[in-house]
Enzyme design. Structure first.
Site, mmCIF file in Angstrom:
data_model
loop_
_atom_site.group_PDB
_atom_site.id
_atom_site.type_symbol
_atom_site.label_atom_id
_atom_site.label_comp_id
_atom_site.label_asym_id
_atom_site.label_seq_id
_atom_site.Cartn_x
_atom_site.Cartn_y
_atom_site.Cartn_z
ATOM 1 N N HIS A 271 49.272 37.783 38.411
ATOM 2 C CA HIS A 271 49.293 39.231 38.162
ATOM 3 C C HIS A 271 49.354 39.502 36.659
ATOM 4 C CE1 HIS A 271 50.542 39.178 42.406
ATOM 5 N NE2 HIS A 271 50.192 40.434 42.478
ATOM 6 N N GLU B 289 37.769 42.221 48.378
ATOM 7 C CA GLU B 289 37.211 42.489 47.049
ATOM 8 C C GLU B 289 35.709 42.257 46.989
ATOM 9 O OE1 GLU B 289 40.065 41.097 47.610
ATOM 10 O OE2 GLU B 289 41.473 42.346 46.498
#
Ligand SMILES: Cc1ncc(C[n+]2csc(CCOP(=O)(O)OP(=O)(O)O)c2C)c(N)n1
Lengths: 327, 330
Positions: free
Chosen positions: B133, B66
């Site tokens: 999540h 990322e």
């Protein structure tokens, strides 16, 4: 054989238990009874069973999401795992987290977080504590091939190597990270190449051969315990299911799966057990029956366990008392 | 044929795809980057078929990195490209934290370099994702000068805001709510349109009190407003749409009209955006207020997994109804 009958039968039992448990979990998912994600280690069980079995009780593991075998070897029960998946109060996180995101310091297990490779610097830190205190304990940690692309992976390896910490890094190289094949993940052929940059001795093992994983892990753990620093062990394997159970993995060539199916770790272990005269078909059958019974009992426990009540969500944000947990 | 020529019910998720498709087809500088966005089409299938249409250099599958993705996007953006990067889940944006807050956010202020970058961040709970999540990470970035933050609640806004974000010369984090992906639809205009960044919208007008919210909570507020309406309480629903910079004008006008306000968000309460809005209203609309400012937000805990715990965590229609009744009684 470098490995005793007892040791091998132990490994075989945990391979079977892991397989049966995750198959049950996948079924529960398909039935809609597990509402969160399910990531199995189907076909890769030998890695986590192998390395966890080579540890001593006082050691620590910092596993990743395809290490179900390691949880079981460290004493998490199938019932607890199923309770965790079903969001029950009796799971190791009491419903606060799902799937394999569970830990227990009493059993020497650090809980995984989704953010891949975040577990590696933390594993390194546990090893640092052992080094500072002059203890002979060690740490084993694992990551996928994809996880090795994150900075935290590299920071952990470098840190551990510079300080010669008693931590052993495993990599479950199952050829894919979600839909991403290895050659899109890295320009090197073997993940173990990464260890060279940090002057960490690296080894490649057949990740579907539980005996090899176990013996290689044992040697690396000895090195670590003797103060010789970290080792990196790449375990070659194949992800046989989708990334998670919702993923049909159409992007994986069928032939590749067929090829790896023949190398199934359980079949391989059975072949070796027979060849060495350690066990025969009736022993395998007996193990299977025993394991199935345990799963049934576990499911019974999990299903009869209560769900947490809403306000329990508020508990535990901060530690209230210092609890002496370590062995 | 691009999907944008079809005027039918479009889901929130399709609206995002359409915006990407249209901007890519009309601006060569636009390209996409992320994990599993190529042949696989992304974890949520937002970019399904894109790589076939635009090729692998415009729809780039990256390693699992990322920080590397966002850093590379910043570099490419400064060289005249218009990268749109996908976080597989907004939760993983923390892995790119310093590239966002130190590089992207500060470049223009320090040395005048524009960073026209969009980070798509699928966020929010209600999908049993658990602590990693499900989060709403907007407040981390709300506190960072130099970033624009948008959070659409409808398919129309999803499309219009994404197109505006791609055309904006600044780094924009685009918070797309996972719960809304396939649950809501709009009929969208065929012609090109944008929703300007920095403009809130009144999603329902009302006289008695205002509720200020964004994202999936807009629908919670609208549902509560229906029930309240039957009780004779007329609630105005203000959808922020852009979280930074805030459209303080629209907020103040609404509160000056109704004199009462609830601020609602799915993010946890302490340090959330609601606190800042409350402070602005207290500073600038004190005389117009007939009641204390109320906040409804998630409790200060990680997002739990087990359904009863997650249900407890998320702000609900009934929470709004109860708060609105209390305010109406003033
Ligand atoms: C930092 C981060 N980015 C993205 C994800 C989403 N994600 C979960 S697992 C996965 C693939 C992991 O691949 P690998 O590390 O090879 O392990 P495998 O699942 O193949 O065993 C991705 C992209 C994540 N969990 N963490």
């Amino acid at each position: 054989m470098e490995i005793s009958q007892n040791e091998f039968l132990h490994l075989y039992y945990y391979l079977r238990l892991t397989r049966a448990l995750e198959e049950r979990v996948a079924t529960l998912y398909r039935q809609g009874r597990i509402v969160g994600g399910v990531y199995t280690s189907h076909g890769m069980e030998a890695i986590s069973v192998g390395y966890a079995s080579a540890l001593q009780t006082e050691d620590i593991i910092a596993p990743f999401h395809r290490d179900m075998g390691a949880f079981l070897v460290r004493g998490i029960t199938p019932g607890e795992v199923l309770a965790q998946y079903l969001g029950k109060r009796t799971g190791p996180t009491k419903g606060k987290d799902g799937n394999v995101h569970m830990g227990d310091l009493k059993r020497g297990i650090f809980a995984f977080v989704s953010h891949l490779a975040d577990n590696l610097p933390v594993a390194t830190g546990a090893a640092l504590a052992f080094k500072i205190r002059g203890e002979s304990r060690i740490v084993a940690t694992n990551t996928g091939d994809g996880g090795t692309s994150r900075g935290d992976f590299h920071e952990a390896l470098n840190f551990a190597s510079v300080l010669r910490l008693p931590v052993v890094f495993f990599c479950n190289n199952n050829q894919y990270a979600y839909s991403t094949p290895l050659h899109h993940q890295m320009a090197i052929k073997d993940v173990v190449e990464r260890a060279k940059a940090y002057a960490i001795p690296g080894e490649i093992v057949d990740g579907n051969d539980v005996a090899s994983v176990y013996l290689t892990a044992k040697r690396a753990f000895q090195r670590a315990r003797a103060g010789e620093g970290p080792t990196f062990i790449e375990c070659k394997t194949m992800r046989m299911h989708g990334h998670s159970e919702h993923d049909s993995a159409k992007y994986v060539p069928r032939e590749l799966l067929e090829e790896w199916k023949k190398k199934d770790p359980i079949l391989k272990a059975e072949r070796m057990l027979k060849e060495s005269g350690y066990a025969d078909e009736s022993d395998f059958h007996e193990t299977k029956m025993k394991v199935d019974k345990e799963i049934e009992a576990g499911l019974e426990f999990a299903e009869h366990s209560p769900l947490p009540e809403g306000p329990e969500a508020l508990e535990g944000v901060f530690a209230a008392n210092h609890i002496e947990v370590l062995i | 044929m691009t999907t944008s020529t079809i005027a039918h019910d479009v889901t929130y998720l399709e609206a995002i795809s359409q915006a990407l498709d249209e901007e890519m087809s009309q601006d060569e500088r636009v390209f996409l980057m992320g994990e599993d966005i190529g042949p696989y089409g992304g974890a949520f299938r937002v970019t399904e078929g894109f790589q076939q249409r635009y090729g692998q250099w415009k729809v780039l599958d990256t390693p699992l990195s990322e920080s590397g993705i966002v850093g590379a996007a910043i570099g490419a953006a400064m060289m005249g490209m218009r990268p749109v990067v996908e976080m597989q889940f907004a939760d993983f944006i923390s892995c790119a934290f310093d590239q966002i807050t130190e590089m992207a956010a500060k470049n223009h202020y320090r040395w005048g370099a524009e960073v026209p970058l969009v980070i798509r961040a699928p966020y929010g709970g209600g999908t049993h994702g658990g602590p990693f999540h499900s989060i709403c990470p907007e407040a981390w970035f709300f506190h960072t000068p130099g970033l624009k933050l948008v959070a659409p609640s409808t398919a129309y806004d999803a499309k219009g805001l994404l197109k505006a974000a791609i055309r904006d010369p600044n780094p924009v984090i685009y918070f797309e709510h996972k719960f809304l992906y396939r649950r809501i639809k709009d009929i969208l205009p065929i012609e090109d349109f944008i929703v300007p960044i920095g403009e809130a919208e009144i999603k329902r007008t009302g006289r008695d009190l205002s509720i200020i919210t964004y994202g999936a909570m807009v629908h919670v507020a609208l549902e509560a407003a229906e029930t309240l309406d039957q009780e004779g309480i007329d609630m105005e629903v203000v959808d922020l749409r852009t979280l930074s910079p805030l459209d303080t004008g629209t907020l103040k006008d609404s509160v000056r009209k109704t004199g009462k306000v609830i601020i609602l968000h799915e993010d946890t309460k302490t340090g959330g955006i609601g606190g800042e809005i409350a402070a602005i209203l207290a500073e600038e609309c004190f005389n117009a207020l007939d009641a204390p400012i109320m906040r409804i937000a998630a409790p200060d805990i990680p997002v739990p997994y087990s359904p009863p715990l997650e249900e407890f965590f998320l702000p609900k229609t009934n929470d709004v109804i109860i708060a609105a009744r209390q305010l109406a009684a003033y």
